[in-house]
Design a protein around this motif. Sequence first.
Motif, short mmCIF file in Angstrom:
data_model
loop_
_atom_site.label_atom_id
_atom_site.label_comp_id
_atom_site.label_asym_id
_atom_site.label_seq_id
_atom_site.Cartn_x
_atom_site.Cartn_y
_atom_site.Cartn_z
N GLU A 267 11.24 2.49 2.69
CA GLU A 267 12.01 1.29 2.33
C GLU A 267 12.18 1.17 0.82
O GLU A 267 13.00 0.38 0.34
N GLN A 268 11.42 1.97 0.04
CA GLN A 268 11.50 1.89 -1.42
C GLN A 268 12.79 2.50 -1.96
O GLN A 268 13.21 2.20 -3.08
N ILE A 269 13.42 3.40 -1.19
CA ILE A 269 14.61 4.10 -1.68
C ILE A 269 15.85 3.23 -1.50
O ILE A 269 16.14 2.75 -0.41
N LYS A 270 16.56 3.05 -2.57
CA LYS A 270 17.82 2.31 -2.54
C LYS A 270 18.96 3.27 -2.87
O LYS A 270 18.79 4.25 -3.58
N ARG A 271 20.13 3.00 -2.32
CA ARG A 271 21.30 3.83 -2.60
C ARG A 271 21.64 3.78 -4.09
O ARG A 271 21.60 2.73 -4.72
N THR A 272 21.99 4.95 -4.62
CA THR A 272 22.27 5.03 -6.05
C THR A 272 23.69 5.52 -6.29
O THR A 272 24.35 6.06 -5.41
N SER A 273 24.15 5.37 -7.51
CA SER A 273 25.47 5.86 -7.89
C SER A 273 25.42 7.37 -8.08
O SER A 273 24.42 7.89 -8.58
N PRO A 274 26.47 8.10 -7.70
CA PRO A 274 26.48 9.56 -7.91
C PRO A 274 26.34 9.96 -9.37
O PRO A 274 25.97 11.09 -9.66
N MET A 275 26.63 9.03 -10.30
CA MET A 275 26.53 9.35 -11.72
C MET A 275 25.09 9.31 -12.20
O MET A 275 24.77 9.83 -13.27
N GLN A 276 24.19 8.71 -11.45
CA GLN A 276 22.80 8.60 -11.85
C GLN A 276 22.04 9.88 -11.50
O GLN A 276 22.44 10.66 -10.63
N ASP A 277 20.94 10.11 -12.24
CA ASP A 277 20.04 11.22 -11.93
C ASP A 277 19.20 10.80 -10.73
O ASP A 277 18.29 9.97 -10.84
N ASP A 278 19.53 11.35 -9.57
CA ASP A 278 18.86 10.90 -8.34
C ASP A 278 18.06 12.03 -7.68
O ASP A 278 18.04 12.16 -6.47
N ARG A 279 17.42 12.84 -8.53
CA ARG A 279 16.50 13.84 -7.99
C ARG A 279 15.29 13.16 -7.37
O ARG A 279 14.88 12.08 -7.79
N LEU A 280 14.70 13.83 -6.38
CA LEU A 280 13.54 13.27 -5.70
C LEU A 280 12.56 14.39 -5.38
O LEU A 280 12.95 15.41 -4.81
N VAL A 281 11.31 14.18 -5.77
CA VAL A 281 10.24 15.13 -5.47
C VAL A 281 9.29 14.45 -4.49
O VAL A 281 8.76 13.37 -4.77
N VAL A 282 9.09 15.09 -3.33
CA VAL A 282 8.23 14.55 -2.29
C VAL A 282 7.02 15.47 -2.14
O VAL A 282 7.17 16.66 -1.89
N ARG A 283 5.84 14.92 -2.31
CA ARG A 283 4.60 15.69 -2.18
C ARG A 283 3.75 15.11 -1.07
O ARG A 283 3.51 13.90 -1.02
N CYS A 284 3.31 15.97 -0.17
CA CYS A 284 2.45 15.56 0.95
C CYS A 284 1.08 16.19 0.77
O CYS A 284 0.97 17.42 0.63
N CYS A 285 0.04 15.38 0.76
CA CYS A 285 -1.35 15.85 0.71
C CYS A 285 -1.96 15.66 2.10
O CYS A 285 -1.90 14.55 2.65
N LEU A 286 -2.55 16.71 2.64
CA LEU A 286 -3.00 16.69 4.04
C LEU A 286 -4.41 17.24 4.14
O LEU A 286 -4.74 18.26 3.53
N THR A 287 -5.24 16.56 4.92
CA THR A 287 -6.62 16.99 5.16
C THR A 287 -6.91 16.91 6.65
O THR A 287 -6.63 15.89 7.30
N VAL A 288 -7.48 17.97 7.20
CA VAL A 288 -7.85 17.97 8.61
C VAL A 288 -9.14 17.18 8.78
O VAL A 288 -10.12 17.40 8.06
N VAL A 289 -9.15 16.24 9.70
CA VAL A 289 -10.33 15.42 9.99
C VAL A 289 -11.17 16.12 11.04
O VAL A 289 -10.73 16.30 12.17
N MET A 290 -12.36 16.54 10.65
CA MET A 290 -13.24 17.24 11.57
C MET A 290 -13.95 16.24 12.47
O MET A 290 -14.48 15.23 12.00
N PRO A 291 -13.97 16.48 13.79
CA PRO A 291 -14.67 15.56 14.69
C PRO A 291 -16.16 15.59 14.44
O PRO A 291 -16.74 16.64 14.12
N GLU A 292 -16.79 14.42 14.55
CA GLU A 292 -18.23 14.35 14.35
C GLU A 292 -18.95 15.04 15.50
O GLU A 292 -18.61 14.87 16.67
N GLU A 293 -19.94 15.83 15.13
CA GLU A 293 -20.70 16.54 16.15
C GLU A 293 -21.66 15.57 16.83
O GLU A 293 -22.37 14.81 16.19
N THR A 294 -21.65 15.59 18.15
CA THR A 294 -22.53 14.74 18.93
C THR A 294 -23.78 15.50 19.30
O THR A 294 -23.70 16.53 19.99
#
Length: 316
Positions: A267-294
């Motif tokens: 929802e943060q992204i708003k439509r921009t004018s084509p004349m504007q610098d509208d580059r976008l870098v998307v970075r995803c950080c991911l960690t596997v959640v290990m199940p607790e050993e019973t």
Amino acid sequence: MGGTVSRSAPMTCDDLPVLWYSKLVRSRRVLNVGKVFFDGLVCNVEILPMCFEENGLANVLIVSVGVTLDRHLRSFVGTHVSLEILDATGQHTVFHKDSDQEEDCFYRLTMYVRRCELEASSCVCARRDRLTIRCTLEKKQLETKRPRLLGIFFKPNAVQEPPQVAMDGSYTLMVRSFSELSAALRAEGDGIYSRHFAIGGSSWYLKFCPKYHGRSFLCLGRGRMAKGEMPMTVEFSFELKGMVNHQSRKMTHTFDRDNDDFFYDLEQIKRTSPMQDDRLVVRCCLTVVMPEETPFAVPTCSSESVLTPLLSAMHG
């Protein structure tokens, strides 16, 4: 005398270049990309352009691999079939679909790809006017176990250690121009796909959709999930820089075959004018959640209380 694994057919992995892409998307005929030979079988890889626009370009490409079996050919049951569309370098997977064949009859694996998403995701090499399809076939037989005398009273001497894989990591998707991407992706929900990246022994991908009912969204997906593969719970977050700066909260999701993607509303992204610098870098950080050993208690038994009565019964 323990578990034995039957030999499996050698894996066949062929990269098939699709030449003259610009002509393909204007053709109304099936293109025979090539043949893949595997374990005495001949498989045909084809592309069918569909849903043509007013300017004569196909909106959809149907990529398929098929084989017709008869009684003279070997069985196709248990064969794992995979179709991939690679990026313009011909090295990284972008679109992927696979299947395990369970019946010995006519077989076809089909993947539908929208042309605009294919081009936006850098799968077409403009200089060479081509894209690359990878077809992989592998036939594996299930492990068979033989009974062992007194097997329940003995433990294996060696414990096989799980493979060491990175359980966390990150991936960055670059959008050179938000406005140009929005113009190129005409249909609601179309997006740009990242290459597949590996974390925790699984492959993942990102999809960025610039417009869907007036909003934008990100999708984190898990790819190449084999039949019977266990669900995986991961913790992840998104960081956006460029036309908008945003750091999402950490989110947790369990991915399985029936729930293999997660959508995040931007929802943060708003439509921009084509004349504007509208580059976008998307970075995803991911960690596997290990199940607790019973912890659990392992019952112990002495040879006097168990083996002696059993051996006594065996010897009368």
